[in-house]
Design a protein around this motif. Sequence first.
Motif, PDB file in Angstrom:
ATOM      1  N   LYS A   1       0.672  -1.178  -0.063  1.00  0.00           N
ATOM      2  CA  LYS A   1       0.051  -0.039   0.044  1.00  0.00           C
ATOM      3  C   LYS A   1       0.864   1.340   0.009  1.00  0.00           C
ATOM      4  CE  LYS A   1      -0.665  -0.026   4.992  1.00  0.00           C
ATOM      5  NZ  LYS A   1      -1.554  -0.386   6.146  1.00  0.00           N
ATOM      6  N   ASP A   2       2.116   1.254   0.642  1.00  0.00           N
ATOM      7  CA  ASP A   2       2.721   2.434   0.759  1.00  0.00           C
ATOM      8  C   ASP A   2       3.737   2.766  -0.712  1.00  0.00           C
ATOM      9  OD1 ASP A   2       1.673   3.217   3.207  1.00  0.00           O
ATOM     10  OD2 ASP A   2       3.200   2.020   4.064  1.00  0.00           O
ATOM     11  N   LEU A   3       3.875   1.661  -1.605  1.00  0.00           N
ATOM     12  CA  LEU A   3       4.415   1.671  -2.790  1.00  0.00           C
ATOM     13  C   LEU A   3       4.038   2.676  -3.807  1.00  0.00           C
ATOM     14  CD1 LEU A   3       5.630  -2.178  -3.004  1.00  0.00           C
ATOM     15  CD2 LEU A   3       6.862  -0.108  -1.922  1.00  0.00           C
ATOM     16  N   SER A   4       4.600   3.046  -4.945  1.00  0.00           N
ATOM     17  CA  SER A   4       4.087   3.728  -5.868  1.00  0.00           C
ATOM     18  C   SER A   4       3.237   2.854  -6.688  1.00  0.00           C
ATOM     19  CB  SER A   4       5.307   4.250  -6.942  1.00  0.00           C
ATOM     20  OG  SER A   4       5.894   3.297  -7.489  1.00  0.00           O
ATOM     21  N   ALA A   5       2.523   3.371  -7.622  1.00  0.00           N
ATOM     22  CA  ALA A   5       1.668   2.783  -8.193  1.00  0.00           C
ATOM     23  C   ALA A   5       2.276   1.679  -9.489  1.00  0.00           C
ATOM     24  CB  ALA A   5       0.817   3.448  -9.316  1.00  0.00           C
ATOM     25  N   HIS A   6       3.476   2.054  -9.896  1.00  0.00           N
ATOM     26  CA  HIS A   6       4.184   1.274 -10.479  1.00  0.00           C
ATOM     27  C   HIS A   6       4.955  -0.118  -9.828  1.00  0.00           C
ATOM     28  CE1 HIS A   6       7.304   0.029 -13.827  1.00  0.00           C
ATOM     29  NE2 HIS A   6       7.990  -0.018 -12.788  1.00  0.00           N
ATOM     30  N   GLU A   7       5.229   0.321  -8.609  1.00  0.00           N
ATOM     31  CA  GLU A   7       6.046  -0.716  -7.955  1.00  0.00           C
ATOM     32  C   GLU A   7       4.894  -1.823  -7.206  1.00  0.00           C
ATOM     33  OE1 GLU A   7       7.699   1.931  -5.040  1.00  0.00           O
ATOM     34  OE2 GLU A   7       9.722   1.513  -5.871  1.00  0.00           O
ATOM     35  N   GLN A   8       3.686  -1.242  -6.988  1.00  0.00           N
ATOM     36  CA  GLN A   8       2.577  -1.937  -6.615  1.00  0.00           C
ATOM     37  C   GLN A   8       2.204  -3.008  -7.805  1.00  0.00           C
ATOM     38  OE1 GLN A   8      -1.061   0.001  -5.502  1.00  0.00           O
ATOM     39  NE2 GLN A   8       0.189   1.326  -3.760  1.00  0.00           N
ATOM     40  N   LYS A   9       2.137  -2.666  -9.041  1.00  0.00           N
ATOM     41  CA  LYS A   9       1.787  -3.249 -10.209  1.00  0.00           C
ATOM     42  C   LYS A   9       2.869  -4.552 -10.188  1.00  0.00           C
ATOM     43  CE  LYS A   9       0.616  -3.909 -14.834  1.00  0.00           C
ATOM     44  NZ  LYS A   9      -0.039  -3.038 -15.984  1.00  0.00           N
ATOM     45  N   GLN A  10       4.054  -4.166 -10.345  1.00  0.00           N
ATOM     46  CA  GLN A  10       5.345  -5.174 -10.078  1.00  0.00           C
ATOM     47  C   GLN A  10       5.222  -6.057  -9.098  1.00  0.00           C
ATOM     48  OE1 GLN A  10       9.423  -3.310  -9.718  1.00  0.00           O
ATOM     49  NE2 GLN A  10       9.902  -4.133 -11.623  1.00  0.00           N
TER      50      GLN A  10
END
Length: 97
Positions: free
Chosen positions: A26-35
């Motif tokens: 939840k605290d990651l960027s959208a790109h990192e969340q997807k990854q």
Amino acid sequence: MDALEWNDAALAKYLASNTTLQDEIKDLSAHEQKQQTQWAFEDEAEALGIETWEFALQWIAETPEQLKAMRLEAHRQVAEALGMEWAEYCAVNAIQE
């Protein structure tokens, strides 16, 4: 729907059903969340002993019949990309329609 769309739809359903993963990213960027979601999805497919694309289809198919049709469509796309005749591809990969 193509393989990329299947994968995106499956990842969305996978993440929606996995509250632990949601909390972890939840605290990651959208790109990192997807990854991170993609990696978790791939890890689970591997643990089940199936290909990621097959796991994706299992997540998005609403009936066994739809799953079968989607599997065949995925194989047809691969055969086309390889430039193989459908009958030859089926024979090589032991696919029964």
